[in-house]
Write an enzyme that holds these catalytic residues in place. Structure first.
Site, PDB file in Angstrom:
ATOM      1  N   THR A 128      66.731 -51.815-118.086  1.00  0.00           N
ATOM      2  CA  THR A 128      66.154 -50.605-117.491  1.00  0.00           C
ATOM      3  C   THR A 128      66.677 -50.308-116.081  1.00  0.00           C
ATOM      4  OG1 THR A 128      64.266 -51.878-116.700  1.00  0.00           O
ATOM      5  CG2 THR A 128      64.010 -50.724-118.799  1.00  0.00           C
ATOM      6  N   ASP A 129      67.120 -51.339-115.367  1.00  0.00           N
ATOM      7  CA  ASP A 129      67.468 -51.123-113.945  1.00  0.00           C
ATOM      8  C   ASP A 129      68.475 -49.991-113.750  1.00  0.00           C
ATOM      9  OD1 ASP A 129      65.863 -53.280-113.575  1.00  0.00           O
ATOM     10  OD2 ASP A 129      67.282 -54.454-112.394  1.00  0.00           O
TER      11      ASP A 129
ATOM     12  N   THR B  21      66.077 -56.470-120.790  1.00  0.00           N
ATOM     13  CA  THR B  21      64.800 -57.065-121.205  1.00  0.00           C
ATOM     14  C   THR B  21      64.462 -56.750-122.654  1.00  0.00           C
ATOM     15  OG1 THR B  21      63.916 -57.042-118.979  1.00  0.00           O
ATOM     16  CG2 THR B  21      62.308 -57.010-120.734  1.00  0.00           C
TER      17      THR B  21
ATOM     18  N   LYS C  25      64.348 -44.499-112.858  1.00  0.00           N
ATOM     19  CA  LYS C  25      63.379 -45.599-112.867  1.00  0.00           C
ATOM     20  C   LYS C  25      62.645 -45.540-111.536  1.00  0.00           C
ATOM     21  CE  LYS C  25      62.875 -50.566-113.534  1.00  0.00           C
ATOM     22  NZ  LYS C  25      63.460 -51.825-113.973  1.00  0.00           N
TER      23      LYS C  25
HETATM   24  N1  GLU Z   1      67.380 -56.328-114.553  1.00  0.00           N
HETATM   25  C1  GLU Z   1      67.513 -56.366-115.959  1.00  0.00           C
HETATM   26  C2  GLU Z   1      68.232 -55.162-116.514  1.00  0.00           C
HETATM   27  O1  GLU Z   1      68.131 -54.080-116.028  1.00  0.00           O
HETATM   28  C3  GLU Z   1      66.203 -56.558-116.646  1.00  0.00           C
HETATM   29  C4  GLU Z   1      65.298 -55.391-116.446  1.00  0.00           C
HETATM   30  C5  GLU Z   1      65.011 -54.660-117.711  1.00  0.00           C
HETATM   31  O2  GLU Z   1      65.754 -54.642-118.671  1.00  0.00           O
HETATM   32  O3  GLU Z   1      63.967 -54.059-117.694  1.00  0.00           O
HETATM   33  O4  GLU Z   1      68.945 -55.320-117.466  1.00  0.00           O
END
Ligand code: GLU
Length: 421
Positions: free
Chosen positions: A163-164, A86, A241
């Site tokens: 973030t995942d 993201t 997370k």
């Molecule tokens: N699911 C995606 C990832 O982890 C988008 C979530 C994000 O970056 O916060 O890359």
């Protein structure tokens, strides 16, 4: 006529909506118009309910500004390596969703304030959402980071990441770099940059500040609260997370964060951290034949056999409570250990420590040769076991290394204030 990307006002019988007109995704019925509201959420409005569509502002033609990046001799240099997620996403007007599109240079355009703290070098090394990361990606990232760390002019490395699974990458890099002469800081964003509430900007500034510090650890830098006040710098092996969408989703577990960082450059250290080593050492030898199993009431008893038959060399179990598994799995685990497979026990509680003796079922499990992993997070034990299996095949040695604190993953003293920080 309104075109995708235009800011529009849509008037229906009962309500007015203002937002960016989105191209219709294939999954939406053709009798619906979709707009992105200021909150960042998309809504569909049935065409038959619409009385009027007014264009408030035409979409900008997407030309990039050419920025000149000035280098300051007084400032340290930070390398930003971007991998996707993201933090490097923007709205895709073709699908109405967000997609990963920004290169590392774009981050400077995005938040020029980072240039107050460091000269920025930038490189895009991947462009994926982090759920698609594999151990191969961790190796690739580690090699790229190593190259940057060995550049004399570089003071630290920032990795932008989805973030995942950012905490998996952070933990794996913590084991892959037994020696670090400079900090490695992973950063992500919970909300994309097109949203007013995006956390990209502050997270990015704080991560650059973190990368200028004299710290020899792999860390994660993310919003500490729901406000835009400061970030936490978390130890890479003690962070997780913990929320699907909150900006302060990342939490240190069984440990206090290393520091608080304010976007104006202030930093307050909360615990001791590892000082930089003289050199950098990279060890990318891992064994990928490791599984992570979350046990639950009613879990199929053949799950262990499945991995044995597939030739797995290690299994990490996220057990219940103190590290329990359903009793019927204990025999299966015994069989796995007899075959030389390392079975490691962690807890799906995350907080607290596993125990191998409090209940008779735990003692039985421990007697199989299963390795209880103290207060280690399941994801951390998973990547650590890959790393340890890259060093040795001997179960005794594996046990010794799994129960030894290598990169801050085991905290011998968990205090009360470390719960739900
Ligand atoms: N699911 C995606 C990832 O982890 C988008 C979530 C994000 O970056 O916060 O890359």
């Amino acid at each position: 006529m309104a075109k995708p990307g235009d800011l529009v006002e849509i008037v229906t019988k009962n309500k007015k909506y203002v937002g960016i007109l989105m191209p219709k995704p294939e999954i939406i019925k053709s009798n619906t118009i979709v707009i992105k509201l200021d909150s960042g959420y998309n809504i569909g409005i049935e065409k038959k309910k619409i009385k009027k569509i007014k264009v408030i502002k035409k979409a900008k033609k997407g030309k990039k500004k050419n920025i000149k990046i000035k280098q300051s001799k007084k400032l340290p240099t930070v390398s930003i390596l971007s991998t996707g997620g993201t933090i490097s996403s923007k709205v895709d007007y073709k699908t109405g969703g967000t997609y990963a599109s920004l290169t590392a240079e774009d981050f400077i355009q995005l938040e020029p304030k980072i240039l107050k703290f460091a000269n920025i070098r930038a490189k895009q090394i991947e462009q994926i959402m982090s759920e698609d990361m594999t151990p191969e990606h961790w190796i690739k990232i580690a090699k790229e980071v190593y190259k940057e760390l060995n550049k004399k002019e570089v003071s630290g490395v920032v990795i932008t990441h989805g973030t995942d699974t950012m905490h998996y990458t952070a933990a794996m890099l913590s084991f892959m770099f037994p020696k670090l002469s400079k900090p490695i800081v992973l950063v992500g964003a919970q909300r994309s940059t097109d949203r007013g509430s995006s956390d990209t900007f502050m997270n990015l500034i704080c991560s650059v500040i973190a990368a200028t510090q004299k710290i020899g650890e792999v860390m994660v830098c993310m919003h500490a609260t729901t406000n835009d006040d400061f970030c936490y710098l978390h130890r890479g092996t003690k962070v997780r997370k913990m929320h699907t969408s909150r900006r302060d989703a990342f939490r240190s577990i069984n440990q206090m964060p290393i520091a608080k960082i304010w976007p104006d450059g202030r930093i307050k250290f909360l615990i001791n951290y590892k000082k930089p080593d003289k050199t950098n050492e990279l060890n990318i030898k891992i064994n990928k034949k490791v599984a992570l199993i979350y046990v639950y009431p009613g879990i199929n008893q053949n799950i262990i056999d499945y991995y044995l038959n597939k030739g797995y060399k290690g299994i990490v179990i996220a057990g219940t409570g103190l590290g329990h598994v359903p009793t019927y799995l204990i025999q299966k685990i015994k069989k796995a250990v007899k075959k030389g497979v390392a079975v490691c026990i962690t807890s799906q509680c995350f907080y607290g420590r596993t125990h191998s003796f409090v209940y008779s079922n735990l003692r039985r499990l421990s007697q199989t040769g299963a390795i209880f992993c103290e207060d280690m997070l399941p994801e951390v034990a998973y990547v650590k076991l890959m790393h340890v299996l890259g060093k040795t095949k001997k179960l005794e040695k594996i046990k010794e290394l799994m129960q030894k604190n290598i990169a801050g993953e085991i905290n011998p003293i968990i205090s009360k204030d470390m719960f739900l920080v």
